[in-house]
Design an enzyme around this catalytic site. Structure first.
Site, PDB file in Angstrom:
ATOM      1  N   HIS A   1       0.847  -1.193   0.000  1.00 35.65           N
ATOM      2  CA  HIS A   1       0.000   0.000   0.000  1.00 35.65           C
ATOM      3  C   HIS A   1       0.881   1.241   0.000  1.00 35.65           C
ATOM      4  O   HIS A   1       1.792   1.369   0.831  1.00 35.65           O
ATOM      5  CB  HIS A   1      -0.898  -0.017   1.239  1.00 35.65           C
ATOM      6  CG  HIS A   1      -1.978   1.017   1.221  1.00 35.65           C
ATOM      7  ND1 HIS A   1      -3.114   0.900   0.444  1.00 35.65           N
ATOM      8  CD2 HIS A   1      -2.102   2.193   1.893  1.00 35.65           C
ATOM      9  CE1 HIS A   1      -3.893   1.957   0.639  1.00 35.65           C
ATOM     10  NE2 HIS A   1      -3.297   2.745   1.506  1.00 35.65           N
TER      11      HIS A   1
ATOM     12  N   MET B   1       0.470  11.773  -0.024  1.00 33.88           N
ATOM     13  CA  MET B   1      -0.165  12.904   0.661  1.00 33.88           C
ATOM     14  C   MET B   1       0.446  14.206   0.180  1.00 33.88           C
ATOM     15  O   MET B   1       1.658  14.296  -0.013  1.00 33.88           O
ATOM     16  CB  MET B   1       0.008  12.763   2.172  1.00 33.88           C
ATOM     17  CG  MET B   1      -0.628  11.505   2.738  1.00 33.88           C
ATOM     18  SD  MET B   1      -0.475  11.353   4.540  1.00 33.88           S
ATOM     19  CE  MET B   1       1.242  10.850   4.675  1.00 33.88           C
TER      20      MET B   1
ATOM     21  N   GLY C   1      -3.952  10.873   6.734  1.00 33.28           N
ATOM     22  CA  GLY C   1      -2.900  11.868   6.892  1.00 33.28           C
ATOM     23  C   GLY C   1      -1.789  11.505   7.839  1.00 33.28           C
ATOM     24  O   GLY C   1      -0.665  11.970   7.680  1.00 33.28           O
TER      25      GLY C   1
ATOM     26  N   GLY D   1      -0.022   8.172  10.359  1.00 33.91           N
ATOM     27  CA  GLY D   1      -0.010   6.791  10.803  1.00 33.91           C
ATOM     28  C   GLY D   1      -0.117   6.701  12.315  1.00 33.91           C
ATOM     29  O   GLY D   1       0.007   7.690  13.038  1.00 33.91           O
ATOM     30  N   GLY D   2      -0.360   5.493  12.819  1.00 33.81           N
ATOM     31  CA  GLY D   2      -0.343   5.245  14.248  1.00 33.81           C
ATOM     32  C   GLY D   2      -1.609   5.640  14.995  1.00 33.81           C
ATOM     33  O   GLY D   2      -1.633   5.582  16.232  1.00 33.81           O
TER      34      GLY D   2
ATOM     35  N   GLY E   1      -6.237   1.861   8.599  1.00 33.52           N
ATOM     36  CA  GLY E   1      -6.121   2.667   9.805  1.00 33.52           C
ATOM     37  C   GLY E   1      -6.321   1.883  11.081  1.00 33.52           C
ATOM     38  O   GLY E   1      -7.404   1.347  11.304  1.00 33.52           O
ATOM     39  N   GLY E   2      -5.284   1.777  11.895  1.00 29.93           N
ATOM     40  CA  GLY E   2      -5.406   1.092  13.173  1.00 29.93           C
ATOM     41  C   GLY E   2      -5.581  -0.404  13.069  1.00 29.93           C
ATOM     42  O   GLY E   2      -6.032  -1.052  14.017  1.00 29.93           O
TER      43      GLY E   2
ATOM     44  N   SER F   1       2.121   0.632  10.885  1.00 33.22           N
ATOM     45  CA  SER F   1       2.997   0.489  12.047  1.00 33.22           C
ATOM     46  C   SER F   1       2.902  -0.889  12.674  1.00 33.22           C
ATOM     47  O   SER F   1       3.873  -1.389  13.254  1.00 33.22           O
ATOM     48  CB  SER F   1       2.666   1.566  13.088  1.00 33.22           C
ATOM     49  OG  SER F   1       1.284   1.548  13.426  1.00 33.22           O
TER      50      SER F   1
END
Length: 216
Positions: A32, A36, A141, A143-144, A175-176, A197
């Site tokens: 992926h 941005m 926008g 990470g984490g 996301g997450g 992450s």
């Protein structure tokens, strides 16, 4: 379909080739690529110059996610740079159909994306016009971020719409995502999980990818 797409945004760019070779050895299905522009989202990542080394070192398909304004100006260039799929945000454009046509004309898979604050029903008119929809389970926008639980209901809603209409449209979640929630996401109807992450920040990324796959 139960696929894992590690996000290169979380890779170590000082050792990018090694990280990509690790992905090659893993059970990951896609890579992926988050793009941005600092305008649509309050962060800047990378563009065309890094597509070349990613295409060179990574044997997995490049799943490009454009978090940018005016994606119509750039989608063809990302296709030419080696993208296997290109997605952009519904809320970033007035009419997604001409942009989807630009991507299709290049023989590249299409994806339409929404942020968590966009009504998931806005995707419904386009389900038969795209190969995949991407539901952001954090705000695009950075990470984490922590996974937004309400995403589960959105997945179930979109999955029901796809099945009712007999479509093959995939559902991607970004996301997450981690080992702990991968099983529930797949069970809810997701087809592709983006993990940043959780993969690249792990001591054993290959094992983490394996565990995400076997939780299914």
């Amino acid at each position: 379909m139960r696929l894992i797409a590690p996000s290169v945004l979380s890779a170590d760019f000082g050792h990018l080739a090694q990280d990509l070779e690790m992905i090659n050895r893993s059970e990951a299905d896609w890579l992926h690529v988050d793009v941005m522009d600092g305008t649509f989202v309050p962060n800047i990542s990378f563009g065309f110059p890094l597509m070349e080394p990613m295409r060179k070192y990574c044997t997995k398909p490049l799943d490009v996610h454009l978090m940018i304004v005016h994606p119509e100006k750039y989608v063809e260039r990302f296709c030419d740079a080696g993208a296997w799929s290109v997605g952009f945000h519904l809320e970033a454009v007035d009419d997604p159909l001409p942009i989807l046509d630009l991507i299709k004309a290049k023989g590249v898979r299409t994806c339409l994306t929404i942020n968590p604050d966009i009504d998931v029903k806005r995707l419904v008119p386009y389900l038969d016009k795209v190969d995949m929809v991407l539901l952001m389970s954090v705000f695009a926008g950075f990470g984490g971020q922590k996974f937004i639980p309400e995403t589960m209901d959105k997945i179930r809603f979109i999955k029901a719409e796809i099945e009712e209409r007999g479509l093959q449209t995939l559902i991607e979640i970004d996301g997450g995502v981690n080992v702990e929630n991968a099983h529930a996401l797949f069970d809810a109807g997701a087809d592709v999980l983006v993990a940043g992450s959780a993969v690249f920040g792990a001591k054993d990324p290959i094992e983490v990818i394996h565990k995400m796959k076997i939780t299914a």
